[in-house]
Design an enzyme around this catalytic site. Structure first.
Site, mmCIF file in Angstrom:
data_model
loop_
_atom_site.group_PDB
_atom_site.id
_atom_site.type_symbol
_atom_site.label_atom_id
_atom_site.label_comp_id
_atom_site.label_asym_id
_atom_site.label_seq_id
_atom_site.Cartn_x
_atom_site.Cartn_y
_atom_site.Cartn_z
ATOM 1 N N VAL A 14 -7.052 -14.171 -2.979
ATOM 2 C CA VAL A 14 -7.942 -13.081 -2.660
ATOM 3 C C VAL A 14 -8.908 -13.536 -1.677
ATOM 4 O O VAL A 14 -9.449 -13.075 -0.447
ATOM 5 C CB VAL A 14 -8.794 -12.503 -3.753
ATOM 6 C CG1 VAL A 14 -9.942 -11.468 -3.448
ATOM 7 C CG2 VAL A 14 -7.561 -11.715 -4.568
ATOM 8 N N ARG A 103 -18.680 -7.191 -14.337
ATOM 9 C CA ARG A 103 -18.371 -5.570 -13.896
ATOM 10 C C ARG A 103 -19.335 -4.531 -14.756
ATOM 11 O O ARG A 103 -19.910 -3.572 -14.327
ATOM 12 C CB ARG A 103 -17.023 -5.130 -13.649
ATOM 13 C CG ARG A 103 -16.285 -5.721 -12.465
ATOM 14 C CD ARG A 103 -14.832 -4.848 -12.426
ATOM 15 N NE ARG A 103 -14.146 -5.962 -11.542
ATOM 16 C CZ ARG A 103 -12.878 -5.963 -11.724
ATOM 17 N NH1 ARG A 103 -12.232 -5.562 -12.845
ATOM 18 N NH2 ARG A 103 -12.340 -6.748 -10.977
ATOM 19 N N CYS A 136 -8.288 -3.754 -9.253
ATOM 20 C CA CYS A 136 -7.633 -3.169 -8.130
ATOM 21 C C CYS A 136 -6.930 -1.720 -8.471
ATOM 22 O O CYS A 136 -7.133 -0.882 -7.215
ATOM 23 C CB CYS A 136 -6.602 -4.185 -7.850
ATOM 24 S SG CYS A 136 -5.559 -4.890 -9.104
ATOM 25 N N GLN A 163 2.578 -1.990 -10.900
ATOM 26 C CA GLN A 163 1.797 -2.920 -10.303
ATOM 27 C C GLN A 163 2.463 -4.171 -9.726
ATOM 28 O O GLN A 163 3.283 -4.755 -10.561
ATOM 29 C CB GLN A 163 0.524 -3.448 -11.307
ATOM 30 C CG GLN A 163 -0.234 -2.329 -11.611
ATOM 31 C CD GLN A 163 -1.445 -2.332 -12.586
ATOM 32 O OE1 GLN A 163 -1.713 -1.640 -13.453
ATOM 33 N NE2 GLN A 163 -1.984 -3.556 -12.540
ATOM 34 N N ARG A 268 3.796 -3.933 -14.862
ATOM 35 C CA ARG A 268 4.208 -4.864 -13.783
ATOM 36 C C ARG A 268 5.529 -4.451 -13.209
ATOM 37 O O ARG A 268 6.553 -4.569 -14.040
ATOM 38 C CB ARG A 268 3.890 -6.315 -14.349
ATOM 39 C CG ARG A 268 4.114 -7.219 -13.169
ATOM 40 C CD ARG A 268 2.779 -7.485 -12.367
ATOM 41 N NE ARG A 268 1.741 -7.822 -13.127
ATOM 42 C CZ ARG A 268 0.563 -7.784 -13.042
ATOM 43 N NH1 ARG A 268 0.181 -7.099 -11.785
ATOM 44 N NH2 ARG A 268 -0.582 -8.001 -13.893
ATOM 45 N N HIS A 275 0.120 -1.856 -5.293
ATOM 46 C CA HIS A 275 0.221 -1.514 -6.471
ATOM 47 C C HIS A 275 0.454 0.262 -6.356
ATOM 48 O O HIS A 275 -0.014 0.644 -5.397
ATOM 49 C CB HIS A 275 -1.017 -1.417 -7.178
ATOM 50 C CG HIS A 275 -1.443 -2.696 -7.847
ATOM 51 N ND1 HIS A 275 -0.575 -3.670 -7.840
ATOM 52 C CD2 HIS A 275 -2.576 -3.003 -8.714
ATOM 53 C CE1 HIS A 275 -1.229 -4.903 -8.729
ATOM 54 N NE2 HIS A 275 -2.396 -4.250 -9.313
HETATM 55 N N1 HSE Z 1 -5.777 -6.978 -13.083
HETATM 56 C C1 HSE Z 1 -4.793 -6.551 -12.071
HETATM 57 C C2 HSE Z 1 -3.214 -6.860 -12.057
HETATM 58 C C3 HSE Z 1 -5.274 -7.035 -10.844
HETATM 59 O O1 HSE Z 1 -3.189 -7.540 -13.019
HETATM 60 O O2 HSE Z 1 -2.656 -6.160 -11.384
HETATM 61 C C4 HSE Z 1 -6.752 -7.231 -10.385
HETATM 62 O O3 HSE Z 1 -7.363 -6.179 -10.713
#
Ligand code: HSE
Length: 371
Positions: A14, A103, A136, A163, A268, A275
């Site tokens: 990042v 956050r 994200c 994702q 995932r 994403h």
């Molecule tokens: N937690 C998110 C993910 C990424 O695992 O895709 C960061 O926000």
């Protein structure tokens, strides 16, 4: 006045994307910068404006505290260790962070300025100093559909996510590619042979997926040629933490007094850095589709509307098409058979850009008086 900005964690995935974006937009011109490291103190840092300074120690609170603004992409453990020490030492500068640690703190704002600029400005007036990039999936979803939320039309949202490996980390991204290569090696030649029965090829792939030979150290399961319907750790109510974030972070970003219900399943998949999300939106009333489209398109300059045709969808509404771009693609928008108040949409965004680095970069610019 020339502000001084310290960067921590700029070499990770990042952080590297953030630095690329800062340089591409010439954001560091006229800014005094210092680059910190947790592991390579004294080694040469990045070349900024033709100058390469040695890296400072990212655990040295005194050195950090010399800066007006600190920007960290170093991760949650670093934040947990250093942020309280800095504040306890009386540092009153601005802390911009990509990690999730702070956050939900009362004194933090989750930054996504195309959606919540007024909240950011209010926080600055109140003297808040911690500005944190959002999850994200949440940031990408909100950028895609805040046009509808802003109209007050949305009663609840169900988000089904797809994702990318990048959200799990750099090592996981590499593991996905290694898994693909292993599959290619095990069954690629057979698959390319048109005479080979496909079920035999499939059998070879499935055997590899279930064998100890497949590289799964990072994900703990096959991702290539499969998927993993679990992201982050378990919450007490059956959600995963990623699913929980969907609700709480959305509402914090929007500054809602009455919460907007948001929930779904986070999955995932074998995409690299985009994403995707399949959304079901329950509207409060039957809004004509052309008004839905107009509100979505007008929300911000990054929304990239994809007409609901096969040709446009496969061309523009995929991770392959959106990867590396700031576009927030949204398409497949239609009324559902569930009833006239139900709208479905599919959206794709780059997890490393708008999902992580871009809100942080823009917050820095706001503090530098340029946003
Ligand atoms: N937690 C998110 C993910 C990424 O695992 O895709 C960061 O926000």
């Amino acid at each position: 006045m020339n502000k001084s900005v310290g960067f921590i964690g700029w070499r990770g995935m990042v952080g590297a994307v953030l630095l690329q974006r800062l340089q591409a937009e010439n954001d560091l011109a006229g800014v005094t910068t210092r680059f910190f490291s947790t592991s390579q103190v004294g080694e040469p840092g990045p070349v900024i404006d033709g100058v390469q300074a040695p890296l400072a120690d990212a655990r040295d609170v005194q050195a950090l505290a010399e800066h007006d603004i600190l920007v960290t992409c170093q991760g949650g453990d670093y934040t947990k260790d250093v942020h309280p020490r800095l504040r306890a030492a009386g540092w009153n500068g601005y802390w911009i962070d990509a990690a999730s640690t702070l956050r939900m703190e009362d004194r933090s704002v989750i930054v996504l300025d195309p959606v919540n600029r007024s909240l950011i400005d209010e926080a600055l007036e109140k003297g808040l100093k911690d500005f944190i990039g959002g999850n994200c999936t949440v940031s990408l979803m909100l950028l895609a559909i805040h046009g509808l939320i802003d109209q007050g039309w949305v009663e609840w949202i169900s988000t089904m996510t797809y994702q990318s490996a990048s959200g799990a980390g750099a090592a996981q991204m590499k593991e996905l590619v290694v898994q693909m290569a292993q599959i290619g090696q095990a069954a690629g030649v057979a698959a390319a042979d048109l005479r080979q029965p496909v079920l035999e090829v499939e059998q070879q792939v499935t055997e590899l997926l279930r064998s100890a030979d497949l590289a799964t150290d990072k994900f703990g399961a096959p991702l290539a040629a499969s998927l993993i319907p679990w992201i982050d750790r378990a919450m007490d109510n059956g959600q995963t933490r990623e699913e929980w974030k969907g609700g709480v972070e959305t509402n914090k970003i929007l500054g809602r007094a009455t919460p907007l219900p948001v929930d779904g399943q986070c999955v995932r998949v074998g995409a690299m850095r985009c994403h995707s999300q399949g959304l079901t939106l329950k509207l409060k009333q039957d809004i004509p589709l052309d008004e839905v489209e107009a509100a979505l398109r007008a929300a911000n300059e990054w929304v990239h509307w994809v007409p609901n045709t096969k040709e446009d969808t496969v061309r523009a509404l995929t991770p392959a098409a959106v990867s590396g771009r700031l576009d927030i693609a949204i398409g497949r928008v239609r009324k559902m058979a569930l009833g006239p108040e139900y709208v479905t949409a599919f959206t794709v965004g780059d997890q490393l850009l708008w999902g992580a680095a871009e809100p942080v970069r823009r917050m820095l610019n706001i503090l530098l008086g340029r946003g």
